[in-house]
Scaffold this motif. Structure first.
Motif, mmCIF file in Angstrom:
data_model
loop_
_atom_site.group_PDB
_atom_site.id
_atom_site.type_symbol
_atom_site.label_atom_id
_atom_site.label_comp_id
_atom_site.label_asym_id
_atom_site.label_seq_id
_atom_site.Cartn_x
_atom_site.Cartn_y
_atom_site.Cartn_z
ATOM 1 N N ALA A 323 20.195 6.251 -32.168
ATOM 2 C CA ALA A 323 19.916 5.297 -33.252
ATOM 3 C C ALA A 323 20.069 5.988 -34.612
ATOM 4 N N ILE A 324 19.653 7.229 -34.695
ATOM 5 C CA ILE A 324 19.795 7.959 -35.955
ATOM 6 C C ILE A 324 21.262 8.292 -36.221
ATOM 7 N N VAL A 325 21.982 8.696 -35.173
ATOM 8 C CA VAL A 325 23.411 8.990 -35.350
ATOM 9 C C VAL A 325 24.123 7.774 -35.929
ATOM 10 N N ARG A 326 23.762 6.605 -35.439
ATOM 11 C CA ARG A 326 24.383 5.372 -35.943
ATOM 12 C C ARG A 326 24.171 5.224 -37.461
ATOM 13 N N ASN A 327 23.061 5.781 -37.964
ATOM 14 C CA ASN A 327 22.718 5.620 -39.374
ATOM 15 C C ASN A 327 22.672 6.932 -40.125
ATOM 16 N N LEU A 328 23.515 7.849 -39.710
ATOM 17 C CA LEU A 328 23.459 9.166 -40.347
ATOM 18 C C LEU A 328 23.767 9.099 -41.836
ATOM 19 N N SER A 329 24.599 8.159 -42.239
ATOM 20 C CA SER A 329 24.929 8.116 -43.665
ATOM 21 C C SER A 329 23.694 7.684 -44.473
ATOM 22 N N ALA A 330 22.828 6.866 -43.882
ATOM 23 C CA ALA A 330 21.575 6.518 -44.556
ATOM 24 C C ALA A 330 20.705 7.766 -44.735
ATOM 25 N N MET A 331 20.682 8.586 -43.701
ATOM 26 C CA MET A 331 19.897 9.816 -43.793
ATOM 27 C C MET A 331 20.461 10.741 -44.881
ATOM 28 N N ARG A 332 21.773 10.841 -44.921
ATOM 29 C CA ARG A 332 22.409 11.671 -45.939
ATOM 30 C C ARG A 332 22.066 11.148 -47.333
ATOM 31 N N ASP A 333 22.083 9.828 -47.494
ATOM 32 C CA ASP A 333 21.759 9.241 -48.797
ATOM 33 C C ASP A 333 20.323 9.569 -49.199
ATOM 34 N N LYS A 334 19.428 9.546 -48.258
ATOM 35 C CA LYS A 334 18.033 9.879 -48.564
ATOM 36 C C LYS A 334 17.913 11.317 -49.052
ATOM 37 N N ILE A 335 18.635 12.204 -48.402
ATOM 38 C CA ILE A 335 18.584 13.610 -48.826
ATOM 39 C C ILE A 335 19.135 13.744 -50.245
ATOM 40 N N GLU C 319 33.590 6.842 -38.398
ATOM 41 C CA GLU C 319 34.217 7.943 -39.142
ATOM 42 C C GLU C 319 33.213 8.627 -40.063
ATOM 43 N N LYS C 320 32.374 7.818 -40.703
ATOM 44 C CA LYS C 320 31.328 8.394 -41.569
ATOM 45 C C LYS C 320 30.348 9.226 -40.758
ATOM 46 N N SER C 321 29.833 8.633 -39.683
ATOM 47 C CA SER C 321 28.788 9.348 -38.933
ATOM 48 C C SER C 321 29.376 10.587 -38.261
ATOM 49 N N ALA C 322 30.603 10.479 -37.783
ATOM 50 C CA ALA C 322 31.206 11.640 -37.111
ATOM 51 C C ALA C 322 31.431 12.781 -38.104
ATOM 52 N N ALA C 323 31.804 12.423 -39.337
ATOM 53 C CA ALA C 323 32.000 13.469 -40.353
ATOM 54 C C ALA C 323 30.685 14.191 -40.623
ATOM 55 N N ILE C 324 29.597 13.441 -40.615
ATOM 56 C CA ILE C 324 28.288 14.078 -40.850
ATOM 57 C C ILE C 324 27.878 14.911 -39.637
ATOM 58 N N VAL C 325 28.128 14.384 -38.446
ATOM 59 C CA VAL C 325 27.787 15.147 -37.237
ATOM 60 C C VAL C 325 28.479 16.503 -37.265
ATOM 61 N N ARG C 326 29.720 16.499 -37.728
ATOM 62 C CA ARG C 326 30.469 17.756 -37.807
ATOM 63 C C ARG C 326 29.766 18.776 -38.713
ATOM 64 N N ASN C 327 29.020 18.266 -39.696
ATOM 65 C CA ASN C 327 28.386 19.151 -40.671
ATOM 66 C C ASN C 327 26.870 19.060 -40.660
ATOM 67 N N LEU C 328 26.335 18.783 -39.477
ATOM 68 C CA LEU C 328 24.886 18.608 -39.415
ATOM 69 C C LEU C 328 24.136 19.856 -39.839
ATOM 70 N N SER C 329 24.710 21.005 -39.617
ATOM 71 C CA SER C 329 23.963 22.212 -39.993
ATOM 72 C C SER C 329 23.874 22.313 -41.525
ATOM 73 N N ALA C 330 24.885 21.785 -42.235
ATOM 74 C CA ALA C 330 24.794 21.745 -43.705
ATOM 75 C C ALA C 330 23.658 20.821 -44.131
ATOM 76 N N MET C 331 23.524 19.697 -43.433
ATOM 77 C CA MET C 331 22.439 18.773 -43.770
ATOM 78 C C MET C 331 21.077 19.425 -43.511
ATOM 79 N N ARG C 332 20.990 20.113 -42.395
ATOM 80 C CA ARG C 332 19.735 20.797 -42.080
ATOM 81 C C ARG C 332 19.402 21.833 -43.153
ATOM 82 N N ASP C 333 20.424 22.541 -43.625
ATOM 83 C CA ASP C 333 20.202 23.553 -44.659
ATOM 84 C C ASP C 333 19.704 22.917 -45.957
#
Lengths: 350, 350, 350
Positions: A323-335, C319-333
């Protein structure tokens, strides 16, 4: 039905430490070997197990031999690569008992008059060999196989029962095709006219090199205009699909259920884990290793190991993470919003 | 063995600019075409390549023709859709050399007395046709095929070697089934009693429309009680699995290794990339396009393009991202905590 | 061709409420059933539908019967598990019309002199039975099947057309193998010597228990040295691949397109959704349920339900979520940096 250690070493090489007249009946892993077996130590972590093996003799590397020589009761054959030696020794033991299909054409086979079948080849029961096909010396065409017009099967190549090998395709020497494999079926090529598919005739061939193994129920499409190419030494497991016009480089291996879409160009010495998928028209260079269940959606131009599958979890945990993967861009926006807030506050304070 | 351009245009239409008496021997892509070939420009990005092609003639759209007419040395056939025209021209060239299997039943085939085989049909070597089966005019049943009781094969439909087509199933006209395909096998239906599976007999059929192509080693299950339906113009690639009671709408195409679980209802004009999977009992409306390697786990009620696979990465990078995916809810919780902290501080300060 | 309700209950049990002499012609779902059918209510949500069914009789649980008895017009058979009863009743109806292949060997079959074929067994057209094979009583070997040397087929087991069952493999009683399945092909075993693969002979067998069903075009590899084991009651759907030396526990079921790599050890009463994959040398305990499209990359030592596939989305969203998944460690940082910033500020302020 076994062999003397001396005979084995004469045939396969290696340095024998022990009695050349000792008879061994077969080969078995360390734990399963009985007192008449030869075994092999291909992993240094198993040295302790090797010392306790009942095997009469052991295939061992020089490095491991230095450790076990003193403690091991039996004979040893010291070789550079014990696992490769095991493979060759196993082939030798198998050859002692293997039932070689007899030369000649079974009475129930249907062989076209214009087909050329070597005198030493075996054509099994109910096989069909079409016009102009060429079957090489010592080739084995199993029961129920179909070999199409002008197809060529090289010397010593074996088709197990119920293989389909279509017109004009070729396979080289010492190959193996397992049951249910279909080589040279039409590729999936259509032009779309207002939603309706118009078939593009598939007139290329499948050209297979020497020493190629093809697994059960694997399918390889013939090329559309040019050929599909499988180079020497390629090993394909079961249930693999290779699309039209693919080119697979020498000594590349693919595990079961792999799919390769049309016109993919794959290098030499690559490996593909089970159920890996490759999209069409991609290039993969030599020495690329793709993990199981991974989808190759872009060309890979650098050797190395690549992976991409969703990690397994308890179902409830997966549901949360998915469910979070589906909305990862929302999470990115929050950050981003948090970063901005803090930056603004910092600027305001300074 | 070729054709005059005039003959081609008479048969397939298009506006010929050049000598109608020019002979072309075959069709080839721009880069591969020799001086006796016709080629085609189906992608405007290849205009420069077209100008340098050796081909004696070119199939081209009006839009592209405006650009290349001045610079191209050969004849042109101007058509609305060059790729479709290429497909039809390739069919025509193929028909000039294709070996049509002769009408009649091969002496080694086993045909039940009660089967109805049209006089113009071909029954290949070792084929088996069971009681009450009906084989239409000009149908081709390849070597080693099995056609079950009361199965119906429509006019002009071709089975390549070693197809299995089970009892009471039907396929319409002009279809193609490739080698190793199995149509009408039992669906996977069981009732579970205390952990033990009790088989539910599968008594439905597979009903296949006209102009359907089915790839090598593809399997389609018969319905449990009702039928599995494949509508007109559906194109299935190799190694596809269609579960019992599925309904696939007209002119839908599926690439290799796709799996569709039981009772899925799929619309018309859909496409499925290789190894896409569809869970059972779902509905997918018309004109849905599912990407390769994507799992459809809910109904899709809106046309469009859908995807879902884990992106490939270098193995070390994948290991990092997969570890985070496993714990995405922890990451979400951290963001919530940060948001709360900042909100609290902001409120305290104001 | 139907049966009296009384006869059904005598054979299958259950408490009949209604006329024992009522004739029913077949079984059908609630919505499809006509006035001569018996139907079944296996899901309490369908009670309203049951009340409106035209069926002459209904199979129902005691719990549901309490609700529908008053409103339903027909007879009822009250049973503990209506779905299991439906399966058994459907088997019974099917048995009334099923065409049992006759005992004996078809004239076109090729049976080795040393093969032992029970008098009540059926060997279909074009089947090949090799030396020393044993075919049990009432076994059915379909047209075009291949049974290798010294293979054993148990009593009442049925092979549909075009099954390949290799040398020395065994299957127990009452099994079913569907068309195109290949049992006992060589496992995928090689030693690698400087990039070149050396084949390791595969000399084990496939040993299959009683009441096992194997789907169309499924492949099961023989063991390398030891055997591949499929225990009693296992149900495998179509297009499944089981690697060498796997061990699959009793009453485990796998849906279509599943792949299991070599030497995996899978427990009893497990289920695998379609296209699930299991890596080699893993252990999965009893009562594990793996979702469709999920990759099992580590052993599972606790019963439960496990899933892991990337959620489907509109392509642009993926495409958006996959691009973020590719860089999840950057998000974690970034989150860590934010946490640190806030912590530092808090400490500075206090």
């Amino acid at each position: 039905m076994g062999t003397r250690l001396g005979a084995l070493v004469e045939r396969l090489g290696g340095q024998l430490v022990g009695d050349a007249n000792l008879e061994v009946s077969g080969i078995a892993p360390l734990a399963d070997a009985g007192v008449s077996h030869i075994s092999f130590l291909s992993n240094s972590k198993l040295r302790a197990e090797a010392l306790q093996s009942k095997a009469a003799a052991l295939i061992v590397s020089a490095a491991d031999d230095a450790f076990i020589a003193a403690g091991y009761h039996g004979a040893r054959i010291v070789v550079p690569n014990p696992y490769v030696y095991f493979a060759r020794a196993a082939q030798y033991f198998e050859s002692l008992t293997a039932i070689v299909p007899p030369a000649g054409v079974h009475a129930s086979a249907v062989v076209a008059d214009s087909a050329q079948v070597a005198a030493s080849a075996h054509i099994g029961a109910r096989a069909v060999i079409e016009d102009g096909a060429v079957i090489g010396e010592h080739a084995v065409i199993g029961a129920g196989c179909y070999v199409g017009r002008e197809a060529v099967v090289g010397e010593g190549t074996q088709f197990f029962a119920n293989v389909t090998f279509h017109a004009r395709c070729q396979i080289g020497k010492r190959g193996i095709i397992h049951s249910g494999a279909v080589i040279g079926t039409d590729g999936f090529g259509f032009a779309n006219e207002g939603g309706v598919y118009i078939k593009i005739p598939q007139t290329g061939r499948v050209m297979i090199g020497d020493d190629v193994d093809i697994g059960a129920n694997t399918t390889i499409d013939r090329g559309a205009l040019a050929d599909t190419i499988i180079e020497d030494g390629v090993k394909l497991d079961n249930q693999i699909q290779i699309g039209h016009n693919c080119h697979i480089g020498a000594h590349t291996a693919m595990a079961g259920c792999v799919g390769v879409a049309g016109s993919a160009k794959i290098g030499k010495y690559c490996t593909f884990g089970g159920a890996a998928m490759v999209l069409g028209h991609l290039t993969i260079v030599d020495k690329v290793h793709v993990g199981s269940g991974s989808m190759v959606s872009r060309s890979i131009l650098e050797p190395g190991q690549y992976t991409g599958f969703y990690p397994l979890a308890k179902n409830a945990d997966w549901e949360k993470s998915a469910a979070i993967v589906r909305n990862l861009s929302a999470m990115r926006d929050k950050i981003r919003a948090l970063e901005k807030t803090i930056k603004t506050r910092t600027e305001n304070e300074s």
